[in-house]
Scaffold this motif. Structure first.
Motif, mmCIF file in Angstrom:
data_model
loop_
_atom_site.group_PDB
_atom_site.id
_atom_site.type_symbol
_atom_site.label_atom_id
_atom_site.label_comp_id
_atom_site.label_asym_id
_atom_site.label_seq_id
_atom_site.Cartn_x
_atom_site.Cartn_y
_atom_site.Cartn_z
ATOM 1 N N ILE A 35 15.246 -4.958 -24.258
ATOM 2 C CA ILE A 35 15.312 -3.310 -24.112
ATOM 3 C C ILE A 35 15.843 -3.119 -22.662
ATOM 4 O O ILE A 35 15.787 -2.092 -22.758
ATOM 5 C CB ILE A 35 14.182 -3.302 -24.337
ATOM 6 N N ASN A 36 15.303 -3.385 -21.978
ATOM 7 C CA ASN A 36 16.268 -3.320 -20.435
ATOM 8 C C ASN A 36 17.167 -3.342 -19.893
ATOM 9 O O ASN A 36 17.940 -2.505 -19.572
ATOM 10 C CB ASN A 36 14.984 -3.866 -19.298
ATOM 11 N N SER A 37 17.974 -4.511 -20.836
ATOM 12 C CA SER A 37 19.380 -4.790 -19.819
ATOM 13 C C SER A 37 19.680 -4.101 -21.585
ATOM 14 O O SER A 37 20.887 -3.369 -20.520
ATOM 15 C CB SER A 37 19.290 -5.708 -20.926
ATOM 16 N N ALA A 38 19.773 -3.549 -22.532
ATOM 17 C CA ALA A 38 20.608 -2.395 -23.266
ATOM 18 C C ALA A 38 20.512 -1.262 -23.149
ATOM 19 O O ALA A 38 21.503 -0.092 -22.763
ATOM 20 C CB ALA A 38 20.317 -3.188 -24.667
ATOM 21 N N ALA A 39 18.713 -1.068 -22.092
ATOM 22 C CA ALA A 39 19.436 0.408 -21.823
ATOM 23 C C ALA A 39 20.049 0.680 -20.116
ATOM 24 O O ALA A 39 20.672 1.472 -20.527
ATOM 25 C CB ALA A 39 17.840 1.142 -21.351
ATOM 26 N N GLN A 40 19.068 -0.015 -19.936
ATOM 27 C CA GLN A 40 21.095 -0.569 -18.466
ATOM 28 C C GLN A 40 22.314 -0.150 -19.219
ATOM 29 O O GLN A 40 22.678 0.411 -18.107
ATOM 30 C CB GLN A 40 20.564 -1.483 -17.733
ATOM 31 N N ILE A 41 22.730 -1.195 -20.159
ATOM 32 C CA ILE A 41 23.581 -1.205 -20.127
ATOM 33 C C ILE A 41 24.666 0.136 -20.324
ATOM 34 O O ILE A 41 25.818 1.020 -20.803
ATOM 35 C CB ILE A 41 24.196 -2.203 -21.128
ATOM 36 N N ALA A 42 23.625 0.901 -21.240
ATOM 37 C CA ALA A 42 23.605 2.074 -21.610
ATOM 38 C C ALA A 42 24.057 3.642 -20.908
ATOM 39 O O ALA A 42 25.297 4.092 -21.079
ATOM 40 C CB ALA A 42 22.514 2.905 -22.656
ATOM 41 N N GLY A 43 22.865 3.209 -20.197
ATOM 42 C CA GLY A 43 23.256 4.016 -18.248
ATOM 43 C C GLY A 43 24.979 3.529 -17.949
ATOM 44 O O GLY A 43 25.432 4.977 -17.585
ATOM 45 N N LYS A 44 25.012 2.542 -18.218
ATOM 46 C CA LYS A 44 26.193 2.508 -17.368
ATOM 47 C C LYS A 44 27.693 2.495 -17.629
ATOM 48 O O LYS A 44 28.706 2.945 -17.286
ATOM 49 C CB LYS A 44 26.676 0.317 -16.838
ATOM 50 N N PHE A 45 27.807 2.700 -19.188
ATOM 51 C CA PHE A 45 28.510 3.187 -19.967
ATOM 52 C C PHE A 45 28.720 4.583 -20.280
ATOM 53 O O PHE A 45 29.253 4.633 -21.193
ATOM 54 C CB PHE A 45 29.101 1.719 -20.976
ATOM 55 N N ARG A 46 27.398 5.907 -19.845
ATOM 56 C CA ARG A 46 27.286 6.756 -19.750
ATOM 57 C C ARG A 46 27.343 6.481 -21.301
ATOM 58 O O ARG A 46 27.506 7.268 -22.417
ATOM 59 C CB ARG A 46 28.359 7.659 -20.108
#
Length: 285
Positions: free
Chosen positions: A94-105
């Motif tokens: 979950i944390n990884s997916a949320a971080q990636i979502a933030g990185k890629f806007r």
């Protein structure tokens, strides 16, 4: 896919007719574009979440593996995170997916199920808020727990508070996180920390169907995916559309089981006239 968490007062202060047009416009975009929605959701809700998204024309993907997320999540149009069946093994994904979502806007929508029921769950939810969700959707008790950052008396995923009881908590949470905050209940409330919208659609029996809250959060993700610059409006529209489908489905329902089936059919068959006649969205403050 950059998103903005605030809308101007002029954008929000629409008439009921303007809101119904906006809801139809966004639903039409979902049907035309079939946005890819990654769903990291609880084990109880996967079926209804997936079928809700398919019924409106979106494309659900139940990708939850930490090994797949780095390759898959950058490709999605929105991410939906639900912590209903949270575990220490799932949390890194979950944390990884949320971080990636933030990185890629990439817009992402967070459902903090039973946020105040345990210290482990509350800490996980508070950490996820630091990763800047676009929208947070919860019931009154969940939003109050997040706003106060404290555990309390709980009924698990069920709320001990009406949505209006959580209004100030929702405003505070929106201001603190920059997210649009939605509180679902008899009246669904959406706030950006300043303005507040009420969506007055839905039927009480929807509360007797497992995963309706999870499913409307997934629908919010689909709506935000096609209108990422206006998450406030997309959230209000999604809540109203889901509620309208419940109202139409209830007309022929004999109980929660048939309502569940009719809800999906109604979402699939919604037309502009139905939304125009049934949408009840208004400015509360």
């Amino acid at each position: 896919m950059e998103s903005s968490s605030h809308s101007s007062k002029e954008e929000i202060a629409k008439t009921e007719e303007e809101w119904s047009k906006k809801a139809w416009e966004i639903l039409s975009k979902v049907r035309e574009n079939s946005p890819l929605i990654q769903c990291i959701t609880n084990l109880v809700s996967m079926d209804l979440v997936a079928n809700t998204l398919l019924a409106v024309g979106a494309s659900p993907a139940m990708i939850i593996s930490s090994q797949e997320i780095p390759d898959f999540t950058p490709q999605v149009n929105a991410l939906y995170v639900n912590v209903g069946t949270l575990s220490s093994s799932l949390l890194p994904a979950i944390n990884s997916a949320a971080q990636i979502a933030g990185k890629f806007r990439i817009p992402w929508v967070f459902d903090p199920v039973a946020a105040g029921s345990s210290g482990f769950r509350l800490r996980a939810c508070l950490d996820l808020l630091l990763l800047k969700p676009t929208v947070v959707r919860g019931n009154g008790s969940e939003i109050i727990a997040l706003s106060r950052a404290s555990c309390g008396t709980t009924k698990g995923a069920d709320s001990l508070h009406e949505s209006k009881d959580a209004l100030e908590a929702a405003k505070s949470l929106a201001q603190a996180t920059g997210a649009v905050v939605a509180v679902t209940g008899a009246v669904d409330i959406v706030t950006d920390g300043k303005q507040v919208i009420g969506a007055h659609n839905g039927v009480q029996m929807m509360q007797k169907i497992t995963a309706t809250g999870c499913s409307v959060t997934a629908l919010i993700a689909a709506f935000v995916a096609v209108d990422p610059s206006h998450p406030f409006e997309a959230t209000a529209a999604a809540l109203s559309v889901f509620g309208i489908a419940g109202e139409l489905g209830m007309q022929a329902a004999k109980g929660p089981g048939s309502l569940r089936v009719n809800l999906i059919d109604s979402l699939y068959g919604l037309d502009q006239a139905s939304i125009h006649h049934h949408a009840k969205i208004s400015l509360l403050s």
